[in-house]
Design an enzyme around this catalytic site. Structure first.
Site, PDB file in Angstrom:
ATOM      1  N   TYR A 169       0.824  -1.203   0.000  1.00  0.00           N
ATOM      2  CA  TYR A 169       0.000   0.000   0.000  1.00  0.00           C
ATOM      3  C   TYR A 169       0.861   1.257   0.000  1.00  0.00           C
ATOM      4  O   TYR A 169       1.394   1.679   1.026  1.00  0.00           O
ATOM      5  CB  TYR A 169      -0.936   0.022   1.218  1.00  0.00           C
ATOM      6  CG  TYR A 169      -1.861  -1.175   1.328  1.00  0.00           C
ATOM      7  CD1 TYR A 169      -2.211  -1.940   0.208  1.00  0.00           C
ATOM      8  CD2 TYR A 169      -2.390  -1.542   2.558  1.00  0.00           C
ATOM      9  CE1 TYR A 169      -3.051  -3.034   0.320  1.00  0.00           C
ATOM     10  CE2 TYR A 169      -3.242  -2.635   2.682  1.00  0.00           C
ATOM     11  CZ  TYR A 169      -3.561  -3.381   1.557  1.00  0.00           C
ATOM     12  OH  TYR A 169      -4.394  -4.472   1.680  1.00  0.00           O
ATOM     13  N   HIS A 194       0.030 -12.314   1.511  1.00  0.00           N
ATOM     14  CA  HIS A 194      -0.736 -11.348   0.738  1.00  0.00           C
ATOM     15  C   HIS A 194      -0.817 -11.731  -0.742  1.00  0.00           C
ATOM     16  O   HIS A 194       0.200 -11.756  -1.445  1.00  0.00           O
ATOM     17  CB  HIS A 194      -0.069  -9.965   0.865  1.00  0.00           C
ATOM     18  CG  HIS A 194      -0.927  -8.821   0.461  1.00  0.00           C
ATOM     19  ND1 HIS A 194      -0.451  -7.537   0.297  1.00  0.00           N
ATOM     20  CD2 HIS A 194      -2.261  -8.751   0.179  1.00  0.00           C
ATOM     21  CE1 HIS A 194      -1.446  -6.731  -0.041  1.00  0.00           C
ATOM     22  NE2 HIS A 194      -2.547  -7.462  -0.137  1.00  0.00           N
TER      23      HIS A 194
END
Length: 337
Positions: A59, A145
């Site tokens: 992110y 992830h």
């Protein structure tokens, strides 16, 4: 401060608030925001009773972790739960000097490149780098992830590395976070994960996770965190041009979302409240994760989440075949009188 329920993840003892904060937005997801706005957004989440915060190196190429760590620095460490993710290592690059990272969805300078790595060494390197960016000595939860295209390494190397870190007490709970239900079901059935984070696959528009993932999680005692309850925007504000899974929503889904909105309004509620209440009603779901980039957005989510949805709304959805038969819906509070 609003009071939100808390649940322990699996058998880990790590607790999360029923509504949780996804920090991709403060990592400049699609749009740039300033440090002050990021701080105000996290402050609003805290004031709204949200004490579980989720981030990732992906992110904003680390920006989300740095901002989240800074915003939480003066908060009592025992009073919040924080998760980050592994699988993408950040490596400095000079080739993209002056460029941006919008190809990956983030309005930040392209100072680093992401390198997929679910090896045991890569997992440890990733966590060490995340701790440095966060300014913390521990994280509570670590997710593998998006291992969609790296299943073999994730199961054979990444997962055992997380299991070892959990046994050493370095992390409290481990799991996987993905935008699909199928591989998460495999994690639930074939490993000893405490939690899986499933984004976009258990919503008023997409019931995929109800078929196998949620029943498997319930059977195994594994917790589920549901992200993407608004399907990236369509269930927050259905209108032409609204996004579904980060692309312009197909006409058929837009029509369905507008129908859901009309039914919600007829029962004096909002589609946003219903969209948050629906995944939270499943007994395997420990928390509903919402992304926000402003104090206004996070306050609205907290308000909508704590607003009861009329029982007749759910009844009409069932009658209209807009909900699967087996999908749990919120149980109305009992009148103490």
């Amino acid at each position: 401060m609003s009071t939100l329920g808390r649940s322990a993840l699996g058998r880990s003892g790590v607790e999360v608030s029923a509504l949780s904060f996804g920090a991709a937005g403060i990592g400049n997801l699609f749009t740039e925001i300033g440090d002050e706005q990021a701080d105000e957004t996290v402050d609003a989440a805290w004031s709204g009773g949200i004490h579980y915060f989720d981030t990732a190196p992906h992110y904003g190429i680390g920006l989300s972790e740095r901002r989240l760590g800074a915003a939480l620095r003066d908060r009592p460490r025992a009073e919040y739960t924080l998760s980050t993710k592994v699988g993408r290592l950040l490596e400095p690059t000079e080739a993209a000097a002056g460029g941006d990272d919008l190809a990956n969805g983030f309005a930040v300078p392209a100072t680093h490149r992401r390198v997929w790595d679910f090896s045991a060494q890569g997992v440890r390197r990733s966590i060490e780098a995340s701790l440095e960016r966060l300014g913390l000595d521990r994280v509570d939860i670590v997710y593998l992830h998006d291992p969609d295209d790296h299943a073999e390494q994730a199961f054979q190397e990444g997962y055992p590395a997380l299991e070892k870190l959990r046994s050493e007490g370095v992390v409290g709970a481990i799991g996987a976070g993905m935008n699909q239900a199928e591989m998460l079901t495999r994690f639930v059935r074939d490993t000893d994960v405490d939690v899986v984070l499933c984004a976009g696959r258990y919503t008023l528009l997409d019931h995929t996770a109800l078929t196998e993932l949620l029943p498997a999680a319930q059977e195994r005692g594994t917790s589920v965190v549901i992200g993407g309850a608004f399907n990236s925007g369509l269930l927050a504000d259905p209108r032409p041009g609204a996004t579904y899974n980060y692309q312009v929503a197909p006409a058929e889904l837009l029509d369905r979302a507008l129908r859901l909105k009309e039914i919600a309004e007829r029962h004096d509620t909002t589609l946003r409240a219903a969209a948050l209440a629906f995944p939270a009603a499943h007994p395997a779901v420990a928390s509903v994760l919402v992304g926000a980039r402003s104090a206004h957005e996070v306050r609205d989510c907290a308000e909508q989440f704590t607003t009861p949805v009329a029982e007749d709304f759910w009844r009409e959805l069932r009658e209209a075949k807009l909900l699967p038969e087996g999908a749990p819906v919120p149980v109305p509070p009992q009148d103490p009188s």
